[in-house]
Design a protein around this motif. Structure first.
Motif, mmCIF file in Angstrom:
data_model
loop_
_atom_site.group_PDB
_atom_site.id
_atom_site.type_symbol
_atom_site.label_atom_id
_atom_site.label_comp_id
_atom_site.label_asym_id
_atom_site.label_seq_id
_atom_site.Cartn_x
_atom_site.Cartn_y
_atom_site.Cartn_z
ATOM 1 N N ASP A 125 0.830 -1.205 0.000
ATOM 2 C CA ASP A 125 0.000 0.000 0.000
ATOM 3 C C ASP A 125 0.867 1.259 0.000
ATOM 4 O OD1 ASP A 125 -2.291 -1.451 -0.078
ATOM 5 O OD2 ASP A 125 -3.003 -0.923 1.929
ATOM 6 N N ALA A 126 1.970 1.221 0.722
ATOM 7 C CA ALA A 126 2.864 2.374 0.758
ATOM 8 C C ALA A 126 3.461 2.641 -0.621
ATOM 9 C CB ALA A 126 3.976 2.146 1.786
ATOM 10 N N ALA A 127 3.788 1.583 -1.342
ATOM 11 C CA ALA A 127 4.345 1.742 -2.689
ATOM 12 C C ALA A 127 3.302 2.321 -3.640
ATOM 13 C CB ALA A 127 4.849 0.395 -3.211
ATOM 14 N N ILE A 128 2.058 1.841 -3.512
ATOM 15 C CA ILE A 128 0.974 2.366 -4.348
ATOM 16 C C ILE A 128 0.715 3.835 -4.009
ATOM 17 C CG2 ILE A 128 -1.502 2.186 -4.846
ATOM 18 C CD1 ILE A 128 -1.162 -0.877 -4.290
ATOM 19 N N ALA A 129 0.710 4.143 -2.717
ATOM 20 C CA ALA A 129 0.486 5.525 -2.290
ATOM 21 C C ALA A 129 1.562 6.444 -2.848
ATOM 22 C CB ALA A 129 0.446 5.604 -0.764
ATOM 23 N N LYS A 130 2.788 5.961 -2.907
ATOM 24 C CA LYS A 130 3.884 6.772 -3.473
ATOM 25 C C LYS A 130 3.639 7.049 -4.950
ATOM 26 C CE LYS A 130 8.104 8.590 -3.543
ATOM 27 N NZ LYS A 130 8.251 8.912 -4.964
ATOM 28 N N LYS A 131 3.204 6.040 -5.709
ATOM 29 C CA LYS A 131 2.882 6.241 -7.123
ATOM 30 C C LYS A 131 1.769 7.270 -7.286
ATOM 31 C CE LYS A 131 4.010 1.495 -8.602
ATOM 32 N NZ LYS A 131 3.420 0.251 -9.158
ATOM 33 N N VAL A 132 0.727 7.134 -6.456
ATOM 34 C CA VAL A 132 -0.414 8.048 -6.530
ATOM 35 C C VAL A 132 0.028 9.471 -6.209
ATOM 36 C CG1 VAL A 132 -2.592 8.681 -5.423
ATOM 37 C CG2 VAL A 132 -2.159 6.291 -6.051
ATOM 38 N N THR A 133 0.824 9.619 -5.153
ATOM 39 C CA THR A 133 1.297 10.944 -4.759
ATOM 40 C C THR A 133 2.101 11.597 -5.876
ATOM 41 O OG1 THR A 133 1.386 10.223 -2.451
ATOM 42 C CG2 THR A 133 2.579 12.222 -3.005
ATOM 43 N N ASP A 134 2.973 10.819 -6.507
ATOM 44 C CA ASP A 134 3.786 11.353 -7.609
ATOM 45 C C ASP A 134 2.907 11.820 -8.768
ATOM 46 O OD1 ASP A 134 6.066 10.853 -6.173
ATOM 47 O OD2 ASP A 134 6.590 9.012 -7.242
#
Length: 204
Positions: A125-134
């Protein structure tokens, strides 16, 4: 923030999708790029003398300050054509005179990071959140800022991205359409794990 004293300030009004908001763009810096602050009422504006002065106009209901513009949201019972000259003149005079934008020691909201999520998150989830934030920072936020508002990442959980809308986006009639037809479609296409995008205070 830049030193605006002894500088000729130009201010122009720019419409946006929210008919009750107007973006006033200046040729001076008010905040560092990427930072912004949203004042939904006078009580919230204790750290901004400029916002407090704007709320003294009885038709002003919300103030949003970003890098080089101020978005003002008005009451619905008065036309912009009557207000724009007054607000342009006020902003120009205030900034040219070196009036304080914020109180000393003020810290603006910085763009949210993927770690700013509700509760514990898994590594996936943290990796997905990073993609979304970018994606939000690089593709969505600049477009939203053009319309006098701001969008920030709040959380990602179980395929649902939660964002926070500010400025002209708050209360905008087209916010839901933009959220679903634009932002949600982009994130779903770029990040397959995303199933839905919702915003605080915006109902579908």
């Amino acid at each position: 923030m830049l030193d605006n004293k002894e500088k000729t300030v130009s201010v122009y009004a720019e419409a946006n999708p929210n008919p009750e908001s107007m973006k006033f763009v200046m040729n001076v810096g008010l905040l560092p790029d990427g930072q912004s602050v949203d004042y939904p009422n006078l009580e919230s504006a204790a750290d901004s003398p400029l916002a407090q002065e704007l709320f003294n106009f009885d038709y002003v209901s919300r103030v949003f300050i970003a890098s080089n513009f101020v978005t003002v949201t008005k009451a619905a019972n008065i036309e912009w054509v009557k207000l724009i000259p007054e607000l342009r003149t006020f902003l120009k005079s205030y900034v040219e005179a070196g009036g304080p934008i914020f109180v000393e020691g003020f810290q603006a909201n910085k763009p949210a990071t993927s770690t700013e999520s509700n509760g514990e998150v898994s590594a996936d989830d943290a990796a997905i959140a990073k993609k979304v934030t970018d994606l939000l920072e690089n593709y969505v936020r600049p477009a939203v800022e053009q319309d006098g508002g701001n969008i920030s990442f709040k959380s990602y959980k179980d395929g649902v991205v939660t964002v926070h809308l500010q400025g002209s986006c708050s209360g905008c009639p087209s916010a839901t359409v933009t959220l679903k037809a634009g932002i949600e479609n982009l994130l779903k296409r770029m990040v397959p794990e995303v199933q839905e995008v919702v915003a605080d205070g915006v109902t579908v």
